[in-house]
Motif scaffolding. Structure first.
Motif, mmCIF file in Angstrom:
data_model
loop_
_atom_site.group_PDB
_atom_site.id
_atom_site.type_symbol
_atom_site.label_atom_id
_atom_site.label_comp_id
_atom_site.label_asym_id
_atom_site.label_seq_id
_atom_site.Cartn_x
_atom_site.Cartn_y
_atom_site.Cartn_z
ATOM 1 N N ASP A 46 -1.007 -0.543 12.679
ATOM 2 C CA ASP A 46 0.047 0.205 13.350
ATOM 3 C C ASP A 46 1.358 -0.003 12.600
ATOM 4 N N GLY A 47 2.323 0.832 12.873
ATOM 5 C CA GLY A 47 3.633 0.718 12.254
ATOM 6 C C GLY A 47 3.605 0.707 10.741
ATOM 7 N N ARG A 48 4.379 -0.193 10.173
ATOM 8 C CA ARG A 48 4.515 -0.279 8.711
ATOM 9 C C ARG A 48 3.202 -0.689 8.041
ATOM 10 N N VAL A 49 2.412 -1.517 8.705
ATOM 11 C CA VAL A 49 1.118 -1.913 8.142
ATOM 12 C C VAL A 49 0.252 -0.669 7.918
ATOM 13 N N LEU A 50 0.213 0.214 8.898
ATOM 14 C CA LEU A 50 -0.571 1.438 8.772
ATOM 15 C C LEU A 50 -0.075 2.269 7.595
ATOM 16 N N GLU A 51 1.223 2.428 7.468
ATOM 17 C CA GLU A 51 1.778 3.204 6.355
ATOM 18 C C GLU A 51 1.370 2.613 5.004
ATOM 19 N N ARG A 52 1.483 1.291 4.866
ATOM 20 C CA ARG A 52 1.122 0.638 3.597
ATOM 21 C C ARG A 52 -0.365 0.801 3.294
ATOM 22 N N VAL A 53 -1.200 0.634 4.301
ATOM 23 C CA VAL A 53 -2.644 0.763 4.096
ATOM 24 C C VAL A 53 -2.992 2.180 3.649
ATOM 25 N N LEU A 54 -2.410 3.179 4.301
ATOM 26 C CA LEU A 54 -2.691 4.564 3.921
ATOM 27 C C LEU A 54 -2.226 4.851 2.494
ATOM 28 N N GLU A 55 -1.069 4.322 2.107
ATOM 29 C CA GLU A 55 -0.575 4.511 0.734
ATOM 30 C C GLU A 55 -1.525 3.874 -0.275
ATOM 31 N N ARG A 56 -1.972 2.640 0.005
ATOM 32 C CA ARG A 56 -2.896 1.945 -0.909
ATOM 33 C C ARG A 56 -4.235 2.668 -1.004
#
Length: 187
Positions: free
Chosen positions: A44-54
């Motif tokens: 969720d939040g920033r973790v989700l954004e980073r995972v999707l980018e990676r």
């Protein structure tokens, strides 16, 4: 566990993803045309954004949020696992995010360490023909793109210690408690 198709490692088309609530917090599930490719904790939040980018960078394809099609069965099985009604995942897996020794170790883990059991890092190294590679097995657990489904939480230290875990030790304890290996954590 599912088998990957021989040939190119890159998925064709798009990667579907969704976030599923679980007993250990939100999990991001992602699937290619070959199968489930990624499970991520704390999605969720920033973790989700980073995972999707990676994931987009690693797979080189478009990521699309979706809960049907290729994700329907993984979602059903994840829910059943956390409800306590599923002990063995039977979904197609896309192993393209892991190679070499790490893939060999993770496949042995997926196929050879059933629900409700644990294995020591050194024992898993022995099973893949590398008895002195316990540390390398630990690195393979850290590279596991499919935790829970490929149960790296079931790998522990030979002296009875719980070992490390990318999702956090509390998450590992909860998963082992769910499977009856540890008593339920106190809160």
């Amino acid at each position: 566990m599912g088998q990957e198709k021989p040939g190119a490692e890159r998925p064709v088309g798009r990667v579907e993803w969704t976030v599923v609530p679980s007993g250990i917090g939100p999990l991001l599930l992602a699937a290619t045309d070959r199968g489930l490719v990624s499970v991520n904790f704390h999605a969720d939040g920033r973790v989700l954004e980073r995972v999707l980018e990676r994931l987009a960078a690693a797979l080189g394809v478009e990521l699309v949020r979706c809960e049907t099609g290729r994700l329907a069965e993984p979602i059903r099985q994840i829910r059943a696992y956390f409800d306590g009604t599923l002990q063995s995942f039977d979904v197609k897996l896309d192993w393209s995010l892991v190679t070499g020794f790490n893939r060999q170790v993770l496949r042995e883990l997926a196929d050879g360490v059933p629900y409700g059991t644990v294995v020591a890092y050194g024992e898993l190294a022995r099973r893949v023909g590398q008895p002195s590679a316990a540390q390398a097995v630990g690195a393979a657990m850290g590279s596991n793109p499919l935790p829970v489904v490929v149960p790296c939480h079931r790998v522990v230290e030979s002296d009875g210690g719980i070992g490390g875990f990318g999702g956090g030790l509390e998450t590992k304890r909860k998963l082992l408690a769910l499977e009856g290996v540890l008593p339920e954590p106190l809160f």
